[in-house]
Scaffold this active site. Structure first.
Site, short mmCIF file in Angstrom:
data_model
loop_
_atom_site.label_atom_id
_atom_site.label_comp_id
_atom_site.label_asym_id
_atom_site.label_seq_id
_atom_site.Cartn_x
_atom_site.Cartn_y
_atom_site.Cartn_z
N CYS A 1 13.93 4.17 0.55
CA CYS A 1 13.40 5.34 1.24
C CYS A 1 14.50 5.89 2.14
O CYS A 1 15.48 5.20 2.42
CB CYS A 1 12.17 4.97 2.07
SG CYS A 1 11.23 6.43 2.60
N CYS B 1 13.65 7.41 5.24
CA CYS B 1 13.14 7.70 6.59
C CYS B 1 13.84 6.92 7.70
O CYS B 1 13.93 7.39 8.82
CB CYS B 1 11.63 7.52 6.66
SG CYS B 1 11.06 5.83 6.45
N CYS C 1 10.99 11.12 4.88
CA CYS C 1 11.35 10.23 3.78
C CYS C 1 12.26 10.87 2.74
O CYS C 1 12.66 10.24 1.77
CB CYS C 1 10.09 9.67 3.12
SG CYS C 1 9.07 8.74 4.27
N LYS D 1 0.42 5.33 -2.01
CA LYS D 1 0.75 5.11 -0.61
C LYS D 1 0.13 6.24 0.20
O LYS D 1 0.41 7.42 -0.03
CB LYS D 1 2.27 5.09 -0.43
CG LYS D 1 2.68 4.91 1.03
CD LYS D 1 4.17 4.78 1.18
CE LYS D 1 4.55 4.68 2.65
NZ LYS D 1 5.99 4.58 2.85
N ARG E 1 6.72 1.90 12.40
CA ARG E 1 7.66 2.97 12.77
C ARG E 1 8.39 2.62 14.06
O ARG E 1 9.53 3.03 14.26
CB ARG E 1 6.92 4.30 12.84
CG ARG E 1 6.48 4.71 11.45
CD ARG E 1 5.75 6.02 11.41
NE ARG E 1 5.20 6.22 10.06
CZ ARG E 1 4.29 7.13 9.75
NH1 ARG E 1 3.82 7.92 10.69
NH2 ARG E 1 3.86 7.23 8.51
N ARG F 1 3.57 12.89 7.66
CA ARG F 1 3.95 12.62 6.27
C ARG F 1 2.89 13.08 5.27
O ARG F 1 2.91 12.69 4.11
CB ARG F 1 4.21 11.13 6.08
CG ARG F 1 5.27 10.54 6.98
CD ARG F 1 5.94 9.36 6.29
NE ARG F 1 6.62 8.44 7.19
CZ ARG F 1 7.75 8.71 7.84
NH1 ARG F 1 8.32 9.89 7.74
NH2 ARG F 1 8.30 7.78 8.61
N GLU G 1 -1.85 8.63 -9.56
CA GLU G 1 -0.49 8.32 -9.10
C GLU G 1 0.05 7.07 -9.79
O GLU G 1 1.19 7.02 -10.23
CB GLU G 1 -0.48 8.09 -7.58
CG GLU G 1 -0.46 9.35 -6.74
CD GLU G 1 0.93 9.97 -6.64
OE1 GLU G 1 1.84 9.55 -7.39
OE2 GLU G 1 1.10 10.88 -5.81
N LYS H 1 -1.16 0.81 -0.90
CA LYS H 1 -0.76 0.62 0.49
C LYS H 1 -1.39 1.68 1.37
O LYS H 1 -1.31 2.85 1.01
CB LYS H 1 0.77 0.72 0.57
CG LYS H 1 1.32 0.60 1.96
CD LYS H 1 2.77 0.95 1.96
CE LYS H 1 3.24 0.96 3.39
NZ LYS H 1 4.56 1.46 3.57
N SER I 1 1.73 -3.03 8.73
CA SER I 1 2.00 -3.41 10.11
C SER I 1 0.78 -3.30 11.02
O SER I 1 0.53 -4.18 11.84
CB SER I 1 3.14 -2.54 10.67
OG SER I 1 2.81 -1.15 10.57
N TYR J 1 3.29 -9.51 6.70
CA TYR J 1 4.05 -10.05 7.82
C TYR J 1 3.55 -11.44 8.21
O TYR J 1 4.20 -12.15 8.97
CB TYR J 1 3.99 -9.09 9.02
CG TYR J 1 4.49 -7.71 8.65
CD1 TYR J 1 5.86 -7.45 8.64
CD2 TYR J 1 3.62 -6.70 8.25
CE1 TYR J 1 6.34 -6.20 8.26
CE2 TYR J 1 4.09 -5.45 7.88
CZ TYR J 1 5.45 -5.21 7.88
OH TYR J 1 5.92 -3.98 7.49
C1 PBG Z 1 9.08 3.76 4.58
C2 PBG Z 1 7.99 2.77 4.75
C3 PBG Z 1 6.94 2.73 5.67
C4 PBG Z 1 6.27 1.53 5.45
C5 PBG Z 1 6.90 0.89 4.39
N1 PBG Z 1 7.94 1.69 3.95
C6 PBG Z 1 6.59 3.66 6.78
C7 PBG Z 1 6.05 4.98 6.51
O1 PBG Z 1 5.86 5.41 5.38
O2 PBG Z 1 5.87 5.68 7.51
C8 PBG Z 1 5.11 1.02 6.24
C9 PBG Z 1 5.01 -0.44 6.32
C10 PBG Z 1 4.08 -0.96 7.35
O3 PBG Z 1 3.41 -0.23 8.10
O4 PBG Z 1 4.03 -2.19 7.46
N2 PBG Z 1 8.70 4.98 4.08
#
Ligand code: PBG
Length: 330
Positions: free
Chosen positions: A121, A123, A131, A199, A209, A221, A237, A252, A278, A317
């Site tokens: 990515c 970002c 991104c 996603k 973030r 986003r 998708e 996700k 996260s 995690y």
């Molecule tokens: C990068 C990315 C993100 C996550 C994984 N790859 C952040 C986003 O899309 O803002 C999120 C992972 C998480 O929250 O644990 N694009």
């Protein structure tokens, strides 16, 4: 036959009976541990305030974490990079000596048996935090096709550094096909693509973030990530990514998307991954710290339920703790 002939409790009477008929197994070898590698840290690590127990890592600390992951029997680590400098294009993402590329080489050298997956990515590398790259428009918009080219370049640089799997998370259209073509053209026909297929534009990414310093500087986003209200679109998708050559597809976030893990599983014959993100991690950590939840049983229940929904692989995690708890024999 119904009650009293049928008594569901018969098979619940002992741990052995429950084990005999258990439908879903959870193994450390199905879990992936995300790691944040920081270019500015010369040694050691620093805590991530929003994710207790998670740290930003120096190269040496990342190698150490990878060693622990392997010793615990985890399948893989998934690497995220925090570059020292950002620019409009996110050029640090495909730099041969960039932070992720260095980390891949270091981890593969120290712990060759552990799989290394890289998040593909822009970002974390763009100064605007989106991104992809921006088109010259008002209001600013992420330019799909220009971004796809840079993402493919990034994936190849990861493969060249030794990544076992590349995982595009940007949600640009056509990026899986472009990455496949570029990998094949550069001699990486054997490198699998784990596509972040469905996603969603989720509030649950908030803590990440902070960890990855990748919050968008303006806007959000929703112009590229999916609307959490859409389930059929998630399947669409995933099917598009299958068509473009993905080897695995991902849903996700995970916790409130079990219906889509199941739907994607039914719709494709590819392995399915779920990313327990996260915010989902932080909620459990906060509740456990407050004494509201028992962390161990909550985490194992969550991970098992994601497997039951249809996830072959779970990115979490909690991976190291889960592996320890599973080894203790529940
Ligand atoms: C990068 C990315 C993100 C996550 C994984 N790859 C952040 C986003 O899309 O803002 C999120 C992972 C998480 O929250 O644990 N694009």
């Amino acid at each position: 036959m119904a009650f009293p002939q049928t008594r569901m409790r018969r098979l619940r009477a002992s741990a052995r009976l429950r084990g005999l008929v258990r439908e879903t197994e959870l193994r450390a070898g199905q879990l992936v541990l995300p790691l944040f590698v920081s270019e500015t840290l010369q040694s050691g690590s620093e805590p991530v305030a929003t994710m207790p127990g998670v740290e930003r890592l120096s190269l040496a600390a990342a190698v150490e974490q990878a060693g622990e992951a392997a010793a615990l029997g985890l399948a893989a680590v998934m690497l995220f990079g925090l570059p020292a400098e950002k620019d409009a294009q996110g050029s640090g993402a495909w730099d041969e000596h960039g932070v992720v590329q260095l980390a891949v080489r270091a981890v593969k050298q120290a712990v060759p048996e552990l799989l290394v997956i890289t998040d593909v990515c822009l970002c974390e590398y763009t100064d605007h935090g989106h991104c992809g790259v921006l088109a010259e428009s008002h209001p600013p918009r992420v330019d799909n096709d220009a971004s796809v080219e840079l993402l493919a370049r990034t994936a190849v640089s990861h493969a060249r550094a030794g990544a076992d799997v590349v995982a595009p998370s940007d949600m640009m259209d056509g990026r899986v096909g472009a990455i496949r073509e570029e990998l094949d053209g550069e001699g990486f026909a054997e490198t699998p693509i784990l596509a972040y297929s469905a996603k969603f534009a989720s509030a649950f990414y908030g803590p990440f973030r902070e960890a990855a310093d990748s919050a968008p500087a303006f806007g959000d986003r929703r112009g590229y990530q999916m609307d959490p209200a859409n389930g059929r679109e998630a399947v669409r998708e995933a099917l598009l990514d299958v068509q473009e050559g993905a080897d695995m597809v991902m849903v996700k976030p995970a916790l409130s998307y079990g219906d889509l893990i199941a739907a994607v599983k039914r719709a494709t014959s590819l392995p399915v991954a779920a990313y327990n993100v996260s915010g989902e991690y932080a909620m459990v950590k906060a509740a456990a710290a407050a004494g509201y939840l028992d962390e161990r049983s909550t985490v194992l229940e969550i991970l098992t339920s994601l497997r039951r929904a249809g996830a072959d692989t779970v990115i979490t995690y909690h991976a190291k703790d889960a592996a320890r708890w599973l080894a203790e024999h529940t």
